[in-house]
Design an enzyme around this catalytic site. Structure first.
Site, PDB file in Angstrom:
ATOM      1  N   GLN A 159       1.374   3.666   1.976  1.00 45.17           N
ATOM      2  CA  GLN A 159       2.448   3.647   3.412  1.00 45.17           C
ATOM      3  C   GLN A 159       2.838   2.417   3.890  1.00 45.17           C
ATOM      4  OE1 GLN A 159       3.628   6.263   4.723  1.00 45.17           O
ATOM      5  NE2 GLN A 159       2.647   7.833   3.342  1.00 45.17           N
ATOM      6  N   SER A 160       3.172   1.485   2.964  1.00 43.65           N
ATOM      7  CA  SER A 160       3.956   0.103   3.342  1.00 43.65           C
ATOM      8  C   SER A 160       5.142   0.200   4.241  1.00 43.65           C
ATOM      9  CB  SER A 160       3.966  -0.694   2.045  1.00 43.65           C
ATOM     10  OG  SER A 160       4.812  -1.906   2.506  1.00 43.65           O
ATOM     11  N   ASN A 161       4.995  -0.435   5.370  1.00 46.51           N
ATOM     12  CA  ASN A 161       6.260  -0.385   6.138  1.00 46.51           C
ATOM     13  C   ASN A 161       7.025  -1.801   5.520  1.00 46.51           C
ATOM     14  OD1 ASN A 161       4.952   1.009   8.320  1.00 46.51           O
ATOM     15  ND2 ASN A 161       3.936  -0.836   8.783  1.00 46.51           N
TER      16      ASN A 161
ATOM     17  N   ALA B  96       0.819  -0.958  -0.028  1.00 46.87           N
ATOM     18  CA  ALA B  96      -0.019  -0.052   0.137  1.00 46.87           C
ATOM     19  C   ALA B  96       0.868   1.247  -0.136  1.00 46.87           C
ATOM     20  CB  ALA B  96      -1.014  -0.036   1.151  1.00 46.87           C
TER      21      ALA B  96
ATOM     22  N   THR C 258       7.736  -2.138   2.530  1.00 46.21           N
ATOM     23  CA  THR C 258       8.668  -1.647   1.365  1.00 46.21           C
ATOM     24  C   THR C 258       9.909  -1.034   1.542  1.00 46.21           C
ATOM     25  OG1 THR C 258       7.147   0.250   0.962  1.00 46.21           O
ATOM     26  CG2 THR C 258       6.576  -1.626  -0.425  1.00 46.21           C
TER      27      THR C 258
END
Length: 435
Positions: A126-128, A124, A130
């Protein structure tokens, strides 16, 4: 078969095994491992003020005196303090078992003897996950490409500041880590992942056309064949910490000397699945050590679902499948040792959408920050915190515990220890302008 450790990685793996002093049984101990965290366990500490508040609320709401039920003591396992790399969190444990495969992938027919140059993953906005993949790529002197999908979750759709949401928080960190960031709008089929194990074919073909050698890591690293191993290992780390930490319990209670309940987020699933498999292997080891004497009920790992996009049954099947896959790698019999009863999911705290910061989660986040000075994130750990607080205040842990110890004829346990898995994610807070 797990991959063989590449040249240059053996020393690192040996150092990691020595530094964290974990005793893992074979074949688990023989699986290649590349350290990405500090050479000591992530800390566990008590949450004294939240503990006092919730125990008081439990007694008031359920008209139960402190003499009639065990005291519940809350603790936090700080996975957000586990690594020197950016935005420390739970993905680094998973990647520690994937990195040897990345470094070995030049031996596969897919890469024709060429070493991997680029890590590719998705999430997404705001993916942690990535961010942590991008940080690992930097630490390995590799390139990284992250695909951030606008239509995954409700964070972007409901924000009051769309432009800020698209450039701050984890997006900003990915760029700082020199990742190539692609924002994927709805309807764009160039980054479609039709098979999680294969990845986005068009993107990978494009990279190969540019002379790159890509390595695909599925969202959350959960569907990678090695994705559950990190948290199977974490189960042994938690058990090792119990021996020293719980003897110093702030409440002075006479608990069983271990964490009886572990609350953790369930998103892509392998953090929960790995813990289930790891604790099951640990319990078999403990039973042998104690010569099958009187044992407390097994530790109960409770997954708090963070997305309502799929029904609970879908997630239960997925977690069971992932836990069994991990179990087979570490020496368990997947079908016999991991059963549907081992998968405990609570779907009551998902909110209206993935990534949507609902008022109840906001209240839980603010409570912990105000009383114990600990900050959680709005997408994962905030919902876990909300779920754990509910289980304590509404007497659900006491009811569940009493039924389980009663069934085994056990008495005299006057403290139940509850562990909150803080898997990170605070780096996304800056994008949530309404906090």
């Amino acid at each position: 078969m797990p991959p063989q450790l590449p040249a240059g990685g053996a020393a690192a793996a040996a150092a990691a095994t020595a530094s964290d002093r974990l005793t893992l049984p074979a074949p688990f101990s023989q699986i290649p491992f590349y350290p990405l965290r500090y050479p000591h366990p992530s800390p566990i500490h008590p949450l004294p003020h939240l503990t006092s508040s919730l125990n008081r609320n439990k007694s008031e709401r359920n008209s139960v005196s402190s003499q009639d039920s065990p005291r519940i003591t809350l603790w936090a396992k700080r996975e957000d303090h586990s690594s020197p790399l950016a935005a420390s969190g739970n993905k680094y444990r998973k990647l520690e078992y994937i990195v040897p495969d990345i470094l070995n992938s030049h031996n596969t027919s897919n890469n024709n003897g060429n070493k991997v140059t680029t890590l590719v993953t998705e999430g997404a906005i705001q993916s942690n996950h990535t961010v942590q993949v991008a940080a690992v790529a930097s630490s390995l002197c590799l390139d990284s490409l992250v695909l951030l999908h606008e239509n995954t979750g409700a964070g972007l759709r409901t924000t009051t500041d769309r432009a800020s949401f698209l450039r701050t928080g984890n997006v900003q960190l990915c760029k700082l880590l020199d990742a190539e960031v692609r924002i994927v709008p709805p309807g764009d089929d160039s980054a479609v992942v039709e098979d999680d194990l294969v990845g986005p074919v068009k993107v990978l073909e494009e990279l190969r056309g540019r002379g790159k050698v890509p390595y695909w890591i599925p969202s959350g690293a959960s569907l990678h064949p090695l994705g559950g191993l990190g948290y199977a290992r974490c189960a042994f780390e938690i058990a090792a910490q119990e021996k020293s930490i719980l003897s110093l319990s702030v409440s002075g209670g006479g608990g069983g000397g271990r964490f009886d309940y572990i609350f953790v987020a369930c998103g892509s699933g392998s953090t929960l699945a790995g813990l289930i498999a790891g604790f099951k292997l640990l319990e078999k080891t403990e039973a042998i050590i104690q010569n099958n004497g009187r044992l407390l009920p097994p530790r109960r790992v409770i997954g708090i679902l963070t997305s309502p996009t799929k029904p609970r049954a879908y997630h239960e099947e997925r977690i069971l499948r992932l836990a069994r896959a991990t179990a087979g790698l570490i020496g368990l019999d997947p079908e016999r040792d991991i059963t549907p009863d081992d998968v405990r999911l609570d779907h009551r705290f998902v909110g209206a959408a993935y990534g949507l910061f609902d008022p109840q989660t906001k209240a839980a986040l603010e409570t912990l920050a105000h009383v114990d000075g600990v900050v959680v994130d709005p997408v994962y750990t905030g919902k876990v915190l909300r779920g754990m607080m509910h289980w304590v205040a509404e007497g659900e842990i006491v009811k569940d515990w009493s039924a389980r110890v009663g069934a085994q004829g056990i008495s005299g346990v006057d403290e139940v220890n509850v562990l909150f898995m803080h898997t990170g994610g605070q780096s996304a807070l800056g994008a949530y302008a309404d906090i």
